[in-house]
Write a protein that holds these residues in place. Structure first.
Motif, short mmCIF file in Angstrom:
data_model
loop_
_atom_site.label_atom_id
_atom_site.label_comp_id
_atom_site.label_asym_id
_atom_site.label_seq_id
_atom_site.Cartn_x
_atom_site.Cartn_y
_atom_site.Cartn_z
N TYR A 60 30.85 21.43 36.65
CA TYR A 60 32.47 21.49 36.67
C TYR A 60 33.24 22.22 35.49
CZ TYR A 60 36.90 19.25 37.11
OH TYR A 60 38.45 19.17 37.50
N GLU A 61 32.74 21.92 34.40
CA GLU A 61 33.24 22.55 33.14
C GLU A 61 33.09 23.95 33.27
OE1 GLU A 61 31.42 20.66 29.98
OE2 GLU A 61 32.83 18.83 30.01
N LEU A 62 31.89 24.59 33.87
CA LEU A 62 31.74 26.20 33.98
C LEU A 62 32.65 26.65 34.91
CD1 LEU A 62 29.98 28.36 33.24
CD2 LEU A 62 28.32 27.74 35.21
N GLU A 63 32.80 25.89 36.14
CA GLU A 63 33.60 26.32 37.13
C GLU A 63 35.12 26.53 36.73
OE1 GLU A 63 34.39 28.52 40.41
OE2 GLU A 63 32.37 27.69 40.07
N GLN A 64 35.54 25.43 35.95
CA GLN A 64 37.00 25.57 35.24
C GLN A 64 36.93 26.72 34.40
OE1 GLN A 64 37.36 21.66 33.63
NE2 GLN A 64 38.94 21.20 35.22
N TYR A 65 35.84 26.83 33.58
CA TYR A 65 36.04 28.03 32.59
C TYR A 65 36.04 29.45 33.19
CZ TYR A 65 34.45 31.20 28.96
OH TYR A 65 34.39 32.27 28.13
N ARG A 66 35.34 29.48 34.40
CA ARG A 66 35.33 30.63 35.07
C ARG A 66 36.64 30.93 35.64
NH1 ARG A 66 29.65 30.48 38.42
NH2 ARG A 66 28.35 31.07 36.62
N GLN A 67 37.33 30.00 36.36
CA GLN A 67 38.64 30.05 36.78
C GLN A 67 39.52 30.48 35.66
OE1 GLN A 67 39.36 30.15 40.20
NE2 GLN A 67 41.11 30.88 39.53
N GLU A 68 39.45 29.81 34.34
CA GLU A 68 40.83 30.05 33.42
C GLU A 68 40.28 31.77 33.18
OE1 GLU A 68 39.84 27.23 30.33
OE2 GLU A 68 40.62 25.70 31.49
N LEU A 69 39.13 32.15 33.20
CA LEU A 69 38.65 33.45 32.73
C LEU A 69 39.22 34.49 33.90
CD1 LEU A 69 37.20 35.10 30.54
CD2 LEU A 69 35.31 34.92 31.94
N VAL A 70 39.24 34.16 34.96
CA VAL A 70 39.81 34.91 36.25
C VAL A 70 41.19 35.12 36.03
CG1 VAL A 70 40.22 34.89 38.51
CG2 VAL A 70 37.78 34.47 37.74
N ASP A 71 41.66 33.76 35.68
CA ASP A 71 43.24 33.77 35.43
C ASP A 71 43.86 34.76 34.25
OD1 ASP A 71 43.48 32.16 37.55
OD2 ASP A 71 43.57 30.13 36.57
N HIS A 72 42.95 34.41 33.31
CA HIS A 72 43.38 35.18 32.01
C HIS A 72 43.25 36.64 32.32
CE1 HIS A 72 43.29 36.64 27.86
NE2 HIS A 72 42.10 37.26 28.07
N PHE A 73 42.32 37.33 32.91
CA PHE A 73 42.27 38.66 33.37
C PHE A 73 43.35 39.07 34.39
CE2 PHE A 73 37.51 38.47 32.01
CZ PHE A 73 37.73 39.07 30.98
N ALA A 74 43.62 38.26 35.08
CA ALA A 74 44.75 38.67 36.17
C ALA A 74 45.81 38.77 35.43
CB ALA A 74 44.80 37.52 37.27
N GLN A 75 46.29 37.67 34.30
CA GLN A 75 47.39 37.80 33.77
C GLN A 75 47.54 38.85 32.83
OE1 GLN A 75 48.34 34.34 31.26
NE2 GLN A 75 50.18 35.05 30.79
N SER A 76 46.19 39.27 32.04
CA SER A 76 46.24 40.53 31.19
C SER A 76 46.65 41.97 32.03
CB SER A 76 44.78 40.66 30.44
OG SER A 76 44.75 39.52 29.82
N ALA A 77 46.12 41.80 33.31
CA ALA A 77 46.23 43.16 33.96
C ALA A 77 47.69 43.39 34.42
CB ALA A 77 45.61 43.14 35.23
N ASN A 78 48.28 42.25 34.49
CA ASN A 78 49.83 42.22 34.86
C ASN A 78 50.44 42.66 33.71
OD1 ASN A 78 52.09 41.76 36.37
ND2 ASN A 78 51.94 39.65 36.17
N LEU A 79 50.30 41.97 32.69
CA LEU A 79 50.97 42.56 31.30
C LEU A 79 50.72 43.88 31.12
CD1 LEU A 79 50.23 39.31 29.24
CD2 LEU A 79 52.21 39.97 30.27
#
Length: 137
Positions: free
Chosen positions: A43-62
């Motif tokens: 569960y923690e790994l899946e949360q970390y992966r989702q946070e990582l995907v969100d981070h990269f999406a936000q970075s690409a947007n910026l």
């Protein structure tokens, strides 16, 4: 005498059965604890992966916003340079060259050169681990 032997063997069997059941119950509870810990880690790994995907999406947007802002800045500087210095030849305007380069880059990014592939370069899975002799290593 046979009753006494039967009674003794029955008591010994009960003691052995009790010890074996205690040992298996302890290992079973240990397995349940490990299973809970494994589920928690997944569960923690899946949360970390989702946070990582969100981070990269936000970075690409910026980064996309930065690119658009720089394009607008260069276009503004090119137009104001042309307005403030009307007698300046086009080749001497340093911003006009950059604006044309930026527009070329944005056109190249919008139009893909080739359609996307639906396969990867390397083989994966069982066949990816096979060596040249045909055996799996």
């Amino acid at each position: 005498m046979t009753w006494i032997n039967s009674l003794v063997f029955m008591i010994i069997g009960m003691v052995i059965g009790f010890l074996v059941s205690r040992l298996t119950i302890c290992s079973n509870s240990h397995q349940k604890g490990l299973r809970k810990e494994l589920e928690k880690s997944r569960y923690e790994l899946e949360q970390y992966r989702q946070e990582l995907v969100d981070h990269f999406a936000q970075s690409a947007n910026l980064l996309d916003n930065i690119y658009r802002d720089y394009s607008r800045l260069y276009q503004h500087l090119a137009t104001t340079t042309a307005e403030l210095m009307p007698n300046l030849p086009e080749q001497d305007n340093p911003f006009a060259k950059r604006v044309s380069k930026l527009s070329d880059i944005s056109i190249e990014q919008k139009v893909p050169q080739e359609p996307p592939r639906d396969y990867s370069d390397k083989s994966t899975g069982i066949l990816g681990n096979a060596n040249k002799t045909g055996t799996i290593s």
